[in-house]
Design a protein around this motif. Structure first.
Motif, PDB file in Angstrom:
ATOM      1  N   ALA A   1      -2.493   1.201  -3.910  1.00  9.89           N
ATOM      2  CA  ALA A   1      -2.064  -0.158  -3.589  1.00  9.89           C
ATOM      3  C   ALA A   1      -1.618  -0.838  -4.867  1.00  9.89           C
ATOM      4  O   ALA A   1      -2.149  -0.571  -5.961  1.00  9.89           O
ATOM      5  CB  ALA A   1      -3.191  -0.945  -2.933  1.00  9.89           C
ATOM      6  N   LEU A   2      -0.655  -1.712  -4.733  1.00  5.89           N
ATOM      7  CA  LEU A   2      -0.161  -2.543  -5.833  1.00  5.89           C
ATOM      8  C   LEU A   2      -0.441  -3.987  -5.465  1.00  5.89           C
ATOM      9  O   LEU A   2       0.034  -4.478  -4.443  1.00  5.89           O
ATOM     10  CB  LEU A   2       1.336  -2.322  -6.054  1.00  5.89           C
ATOM     11  N   PHE A   3      -1.219  -4.658  -6.310  1.00  8.28           N
ATOM     12  CA  PHE A   3      -1.552  -6.057  -6.065  1.00  8.28           C
ATOM     13  C   PHE A   3      -1.015  -6.896  -7.214  1.00  8.28           C
ATOM     14  O   PHE A   3      -1.317  -6.640  -8.382  1.00  8.28           O
ATOM     15  CB  PHE A   3      -3.064  -6.245  -5.948  1.00  8.28           C
ATOM     16  N   THR A   4      -0.201  -7.899  -6.884  1.00  8.74           N
ATOM     17  CA  THR A   4       0.405  -8.782  -7.877  1.00  8.74           C
ATOM     18  C   THR A   4       0.090 -10.220  -7.511  1.00  8.74           C
ATOM     19  O   THR A   4       0.332 -10.653  -6.384  1.00  8.74           O
ATOM     20  CB  THR A   4       1.927  -8.591  -7.943  1.00  8.74           C
ATOM     21  N   ARG A   5      -0.460 -10.954  -8.461  1.00 10.60           N
ATOM     22  CA  ARG A   5      -0.746 -12.375  -8.279  1.00 10.60           C
ATOM     23  C   ARG A   5      -0.195 -13.102  -9.500  1.00 10.60           C
ATOM     24  O   ARG A   5      -0.720 -12.986 -10.609  1.00 10.60           O
ATOM     25  CB  ARG A   5      -2.243 -12.622  -8.139  1.00 10.60           C
ATOM     26  N   GLY A   6       0.911 -13.831  -9.284  1.00  9.16           N
ATOM     27  CA  GLY A   6       1.587 -14.429 -10.425  1.00  9.16           C
ATOM     28  C   GLY A   6       2.134 -13.345 -11.327  1.00  9.16           C
ATOM     29  O   GLY A   6       2.864 -12.454 -10.883  1.00  9.16           O
ATOM     30  N   GLU A   7       1.788 -13.404 -12.589  1.00  8.04           N
ATOM     31  CA  GLU A   7       2.214 -12.384 -13.543  1.00  8.04           C
ATOM     32  C   GLU A   7       1.156 -11.312 -13.763  1.00  8.04           C
ATOM     33  O   GLU A   7       1.366 -10.386 -14.548  1.00  8.04           O
ATOM     34  CB  GLU A   7       2.554 -13.051 -14.881  1.00  8.04           C
ATOM     35  N   THR A   8       0.027 -11.419 -13.102  1.00  7.38           N
ATOM     36  CA  THR A   8      -1.025 -10.417 -13.201  1.00  7.38           C
ATOM     37  C   THR A   8      -0.786  -9.333 -12.157  1.00  7.38           C
ATOM     38  O   THR A   8      -0.566  -9.634 -10.988  1.00  7.38           O
ATOM     39  CB  THR A   8      -2.402 -11.058 -13.013  1.00  7.38           C
ATOM     40  N   GLN A   9      -0.848  -8.073 -12.579  1.00  6.38           N
ATOM     41  CA  GLN A   9      -0.521  -6.957 -11.693  1.00  6.38           C
ATOM     42  C   GLN A   9      -1.499  -5.820 -11.916  1.00  6.38           C
ATOM     43  O   GLN A   9      -1.800  -5.444 -13.053  1.00  6.38           O
ATOM     44  CB  GLN A   9       0.905  -6.480 -11.966  1.00  6.38           C
ATOM     45  N   SER A  10      -2.002  -5.278 -10.809  1.00  7.86           N
ATOM     46  CA  SER A  10      -2.967  -4.179 -10.873  1.00  7.86           C
ATOM     47  C   SER A  10      -2.547  -3.074  -9.907  1.00  7.86           C
ATOM     48  O   SER A  10      -2.258  -3.343  -8.740  1.00  7.86           O
ATOM     49  CB  SER A  10      -4.369  -4.676 -10.517  1.00  7.86           C
ATOM     50  N   LEU A  11      -2.481  -1.846 -10.411  1.00 10.30           N
ATOM     51  CA  LEU A  11      -2.178  -0.670  -9.598  1.00 10.30           C
ATOM     52  C   LEU A  11      -3.468   0.116  -9.405  1.00 10.30           C
ATOM     53  O   LEU A  11      -4.076   0.575 -10.376  1.00 10.30           O
ATOM     54  CB  LEU A  11      -1.123   0.202 -10.275  1.00 10.30           C
ATOM     55  N   CYS A  12      -3.883   0.265  -8.154  1.00  8.01           N
ATOM     56  CA  CYS A  12      -5.163   0.901  -7.847  1.00  8.01           C
ATOM     57  C   CYS A  12      -4.934   2.164  -7.029  1.00  8.01           C
ATOM     58  O   CYS A  12      -4.100   2.180  -6.118  1.00  8.01           O
ATOM     59  CB  CYS A  12      -6.068  -0.055  -7.077  1.00  8.01           C
ATOM     60  N   THR A  13      -5.676   3.214  -7.344  1.00  7.91           N
ATOM     61  CA  THR A  13      -5.636   4.466  -6.590  1.00  7.91           C
ATOM     62  C   THR A  13      -7.054   4.857  -6.212  1.00  7.91           C
ATOM     63  O   THR A  13      -7.988   4.703  -7.005  1.00  7.91           O
ATOM     64  CB  THR A  13      -4.991   5.594  -7.409  1.00  7.91           C
ATOM     65  N   ALA A  14      -7.205   5.357  -4.996  1.00 14.27           N
ATOM     66  CA  ALA A  14      -8.510   5.767  -4.486  1.00 14.27           C
ATOM     67  C   ALA A  14      -8.529   7.277  -4.286  1.00 14.27           C
ATOM     68  O   ALA A  14      -7.565   7.860  -3.784  1.00 14.27           O
ATOM     69  CB  ALA A  14      -8.811   5.060  -3.169  1.00 14.27           C
TER      70      ALA A  14
ATOM     71  N   VAL B   1       0.848  -1.186   0.000  1.00 19.40           N
ATOM     72  CA  VAL B   1       0.000   0.000   0.000  1.00 19.40           C
ATOM     73  C   VAL B   1       0.883   1.235   0.000  1.00 19.40           C
ATOM     74  O   VAL B   1       2.099   1.155   0.167  1.00 19.40           O
ATOM     75  CB  VAL B   1      -0.947   0.010   1.216  1.00 19.40           C
ATOM     76  N   ASP B   2       0.253   2.391  -0.202  1.00 20.28           N
ATOM     77  CA  ASP B   2       0.970   3.668  -0.272  1.00 20.28           C
ATOM     78  C   ASP B   2       2.053   3.614  -1.354  1.00 20.28           C
ATOM     79  O   ASP B   2       3.197   4.019  -1.153  1.00 20.28           O
ATOM     80  CB  ASP B   2       1.584   4.010   1.086  1.00 20.28           C
ATOM     81  N   SER B   3       1.661   3.109  -2.531  1.00 15.31           N
ATOM     82  CA  SER B   3       2.621   2.936  -3.628  1.00 15.31           C
ATOM     83  C   SER B   3       2.843   4.218  -4.409  1.00 15.31           C
ATOM     84  O   SER B   3       3.892   4.384  -5.034  1.00 15.31           O
ATOM     85  CB  SER B   3       2.118   1.849  -4.591  1.00 15.31           C
ATOM     86  N   VAL B   4       1.870   5.128  -4.396  1.00 15.59           N
ATOM     87  CA  VAL B   4       1.941   6.344  -5.195  1.00 15.59           C
ATOM     88  C   VAL B   4       1.783   7.544  -4.276  1.00 15.59           C
ATOM     89  O   VAL B   4       0.860   7.570  -3.447  1.00 15.59           O
ATOM     90  CB  VAL B   4       0.844   6.349  -6.283  1.00 15.59           C
TER      91      VAL B   4
END
Length: 890
Positions: free
Chosen positions: A486-499, A476-479
């Motif tokens: 938050a940055l969520f990575t599962r295997g090779e799938t990666q999602s960067l989320c901002t609220a 969390v607090d990635s940006v």
């Protein structure tokens, strides 16, 4: 282009082929085709040893006496005005004009074959204004299915009515593509439209005509398409579409539910080979435990679980969408069975209506490889594909590159054996292989090998077991700057989320026929840029992104605090940085972490996981021919594919993109530790998925969700940092709200500009504050208390500036709070003041005391009390001096 011009261009092409063949004869290049392979003839090294015809078949029939299959596509191109260069020289027959005329006649006959049958069906003999009709009683309401009166030029149409809600659906299809343009996937779209005339309203916009479809219409179209797709035969390559229009809406019946049944009936009454019917039902589980079928809008909004299911007569599910308030799996499965039973009641009237039409399905050639070529490609491709899929060390890019290299190796082997032909030179049944044959069979080989390895050996291509989740990394607090990330990575799938947290006024306004005007306080913007899969395309799939955005919204909304405790608007941006499967569920996980990082008091974290299905029903990639059958037989299968017994199968937890693409099901389930918040099912299995398999998949998803939630909880810090966003509220007198807001909201704007705070004021005096830092929150809280006068205490002396003089007193602005309060003329001095101008001037700084509040809660100031206190202190000092320095009061 006229027929004469077309024949002339066809003859020109044939002459060019003949000249090319003569040049090849001079150089000794002859080609002999057999049923097994096509290879250069050793006997043709010299022109003298060549046969009389450059092409001959294994049966000894000269090729120029055949209907020119080798150049048929090119002559058709010429007749249509789309001639192209021949990649290989082919030998035409001698009579060019006769051959071209023959091909033109064949083309016209083929076109007639794809037209509507002459009129042996009942629909074509109906007089204008007449129709065929069937009714069914479901939950005490009458459902009417009608065809033959409206949209008569479509392949099939149906009008469905329930109460005052009416939906018209029409199914259409175009002629099939040529053999060299066989589609690798189903070309099927659904267009769903709601117009305000259906509720007797005129649009309030400047342009009174409805434009492009709204977001909820696009999503409804996707739901209809997902319900219908599993019932098309595999390899169906016609460009087909269903158009659903809401003609009237009574506000009580969901038109989206009617549209699924209407589209099913339209396809069933058409001449397309579709293995329907399918029907939809909506079920709501209320908070008192009751399960209601076809709930009202109010019941849906207050329900603990809102479930939409599309099912066949055999009880197989083709589409599922659900919203839940953390519903346990057992209660979810119980509602699922109720919904399937309700949907099955609408199947029989569709079958009866189709039987009345008397139509025949069109004979259809399904896309695929030539049946004689498919075994050769499969024999060459299977060993290499199996070796690649057994290598668990390969990542997505390496695996894709290895499969592409293996495919190119198959093509090279075919070319070396002499069996390769271009699409222009296709000879059906000869055993020669074209690029489209390789495309179809190679994809089928990957699917077959993947299914066999999984079902027989329990092996997945990345080395995991069927119930294992890929490695997870969360932070969390990635940006910086943003409220939460938050940055969520599962295997090779990666999602960067901002609220992002906004004011209540920034909610999104929505409008539909069923719910009227409403507001969304949470909206998710899911995006899938091309670089996420290593692509260079700038075109994005907006419909797909809208669908994944809606899934994430429905997953997270149940854990958002209610408006009375958190009145702010939330925007969540989910950027897919890399995708190897389940990117939408990664957006759910990352989105929950980003909201928690933004300081939103969630009811709990939400995790999402996908479950796939692999059966042993593999397709070899061959093309097939469906014969014409009565439409009423399509309900049992007809010319389409009947739903067979499921046989052996395996469920896959957290499936890869390849497993999703080539598998039979994609079940997305999101929820908390307590239960499910949303569920969505996308089916590829012919005929749908049995309920029992879906129940098993839901329990497997619960296992994966628990693992993900544990990893997400560890990513959140135990103690929030000082720069973390902070949320809270203060209470002020409701009579002081005007001063807190300021003229035109000037004070609130100042708070946002100076400290980046979001302030929401409620009528009862509750002021909610959200700030991106703890320091900003404290500053905004102090300022609001100052504006409301809550920081001004009774008996305390403050310095104020005269900002306005009136006959009855002076308006003072106190420092440092900035509070404006009235200094009445009677409280200026102990002596009578005849004119206030004699005592105070504009801009004068005075000390005043807070002596309480009036009946309206306004602060009362007194200059007289300050003077009296000052006089008392002077008198006390003089008394001390007279007594020799002893304070008698002490």
């Amino acid at each position: 282009m006229s027929a004469t011009t077309g024949l002339r261009r066809a003859a020109t092409l044939l002459a060019r082929c003949r000249a090319k063949t003569q040049r090849d004869a001079v150089h000794g290049r002859w080609l002999t085709c057999s049923d097994q392979a096509c290879a250069p003839s050793a006997a043709s090294a010299h022109p003298a040893s060549a046969p009389a015809h450059a092409f001959s078949t294994g049966r000894g029939v000269p090729a120029d006496q055949l209907p020119l299959p080798a150049v048929k596509d090119d002559v058709e191109d010429a007749v249509r005005g789309e001639a192209e260069e021949l990649p290989l020289g082919e030998v035409p027959g001698e009579n060019l004009a006769a051959a071209a005329a023959l091909l033109l006649n064949q083309q016209q006959a083929s076109a007639q074959q794809w037209q509507q049958p002459p009129s042996s069906d009942t629909l074509s003999s109906l007089p204008l204004g007449a129709s065929l009709r069937q009714e069914a009683q479901v939950q005490g309401r009458t459902w009417a299915f009608e065809t033959g009166k409206l949209a008569r030029l479509a392949n099939g149409s149906c009008l469905v009515r329930c109460g005052g809600t009416t939906v018209l659906a029409a199914a259409t299809s175009q002629s099939p593509p040529w053999s060299r343009r066989d589609a690798l996937s189903l070309q099927f779209e659904v267009d769903y439209r709601e117009k305000l005339y259906a509720v007797a309203r005129i649009p309030s916009t400047y342009n009174k005509r409805e434009g492009s479809p709204k977001e909820h219409e696009l999503l409804a179209g996707r739901r209809i398409g997902r319900a219908l797709r599993p019932l098309f035969p595999k390899g169906f390559a016609l460009d087909s579409a269903v158009f659903a229009s809401v003609l009237s809406a009574d506000g009580d019946t969901d038109p989206g539910v009617l549209a699924i049944s209407a589209a099913s009936a339209a396809l069933l009454c058409s001449d397309l080979p579709w293995a329907g019917p399918v029907a939809a039902a909506r079920v709501a589980v209320l908070r008192d435990g009751r399960t209601v079928t076809a709930p009202s809008v109010e019941q849906q909004e207050a329900a603990e679980l809102n479930l939409l299911v599309a099912a066949t007569g055999e009880g197989r599910i083709t589409m599922l969408e659900a919203d839940g308030e953390q519903v346990p799996e057992a209660r979810f499965i119980e509602a699922l069975r109720v919904a399937v039973a309700a949907a099955q009641q609408l199947v029989e009237p569709q079958l009866q209506l189709a039987a009345q039409t008397g139509r025949q399905t069109l004979p259809t050639r399904l896309a695929g490889a030539d049946p004689s070529a498919a075994p050769k490609v499969a024999q060459l491709a299977t060993p290499a594909v199996e070796a690649i899929l057994r290598d668990g060390s390969l990542d997505k890019l390496a695996r894709s590159a290895a499969l592409q290299k293996a495919k190119e190796g198959v093509l090279e082997s075919i070319r070396a054996s002499g069996a390769f032909r271009t699409e222009f030179a296709r000879l059906p049944g000869s055993g020669c292989i074209t690029p489209s044959d390789v495309d179809h069979v190679f994809s089928a080989v990957i699917s077959t090998v993947m299914r066999r390895l999984l079902i027989e050996d329990g092996w997945r291509c990345d080395g995991r077991g069927s119930i294992d989740v890929r490695p997870v990394y969360c932070e969390v607090d990635s940006v910086p700057v943003v409220h939460g990330s938050a940055l969520f990575t599962r295997g090779e799938t990666q999602s960067l989320c901002t609220a992002t947290v906004g004011r209540r006024q920034e909610q999104q306004k929505t409008e539909s026929l069923l719910g009227g005007e409403s507001f969304k306080r949470l909206f998710v913007h899911y995006s899938f840029p091309a670089f996420a899969v290593g692509d260079t395309s700038l075109h994005n799939g907006m419909r797909r992104e809208m669908g994944h955005s809606e899934v994430a919204e429905r997953a997270l909304l149940p854990v958002i605090p209610p408006t009375n405790s958190f009145p702010f608007t939330l925007r969540l941006n989910a950027e897919t940085l890399a995708s190897a499967g389940s990117s939408s569920m990664a957006a759910v996980c990352g989105g929950a972490l980003a909201l928690a990082d933004a300081g939103v008091p969630l009811k709990g974290l939400v995790a999402g996981v996908s479950v796939g299905l692999m059966t042993d029903a593999a397709w070899g990639g061959e093309s097939r021919q469906l014969s014409s059958v009565p439409v009423q037989a399509v309900g049992g299968a007809g010319g389409a594919v009947a739903p067979a017994a499921l046989g052996r199968y395996e469920l896959l937890l957290d499936q890869l993109g390849m497993e999703d693409q080539l598998g039979d099901m994609d079940l997305k389930v999101a929820g908390t530790h307590q239960g499910i918040t949303t569920c969505q099912l996308d089916v590829k299995l012919q005929g749908g998925v049995p309920v029992e398999v879906l129940e098993e998949a839901l329990l497997l998803a619960a296992r994966g969700r628990t693992q993900l939630l544990h990893s997400m909880e560890q990513a959140l810090p135990e103690k929030r940092a000082a720069h973390a966003p902070t949320f809270g509220s203060v209470k002020v007198p409701d009579t002081m709200l005007g001063r807190v807001i300021g003229a035109g909201g000037s004070n609130l704007k100042q708070l946002e500009e100076r400290w980046g705070a979001r302030v929401d004021v409620d009528d009862d005096g509750t002021v909610s504050i959200f700030a991106s830092t703890q320091e900003g929150f404290e500053a905004a809280e102090t300022r609001i208390l100052d504006l409301a006068g809550e920081s001004v205490k009774d008996g305390h002396v403050y310095r104020g500036t005269v900002t306005r003089i009136m006959d009855y007193g002076a308006l003072m602005e106190l420092q440092p709070s900035g509070l404006r309060a009235l200094l009445h003329i009677s409280d200026i001095s102990a002596e009578r003041v005849r004119s206030i101008d004699d005592v105070v001037k504009m801009g004068q700084s005075l000390e005043v005391m807070c002596v309480g509040r009036d009946q309206k809660g306004q602060v009362r100031l007194s200059r007289k009390a300050v003077l009296a206190r000052h006089t008392a202190r002077q008198q006390a000092s003089q008394n001390v001096a007279r007594s020799g320095g002893i304070d008698a009061d002490k």
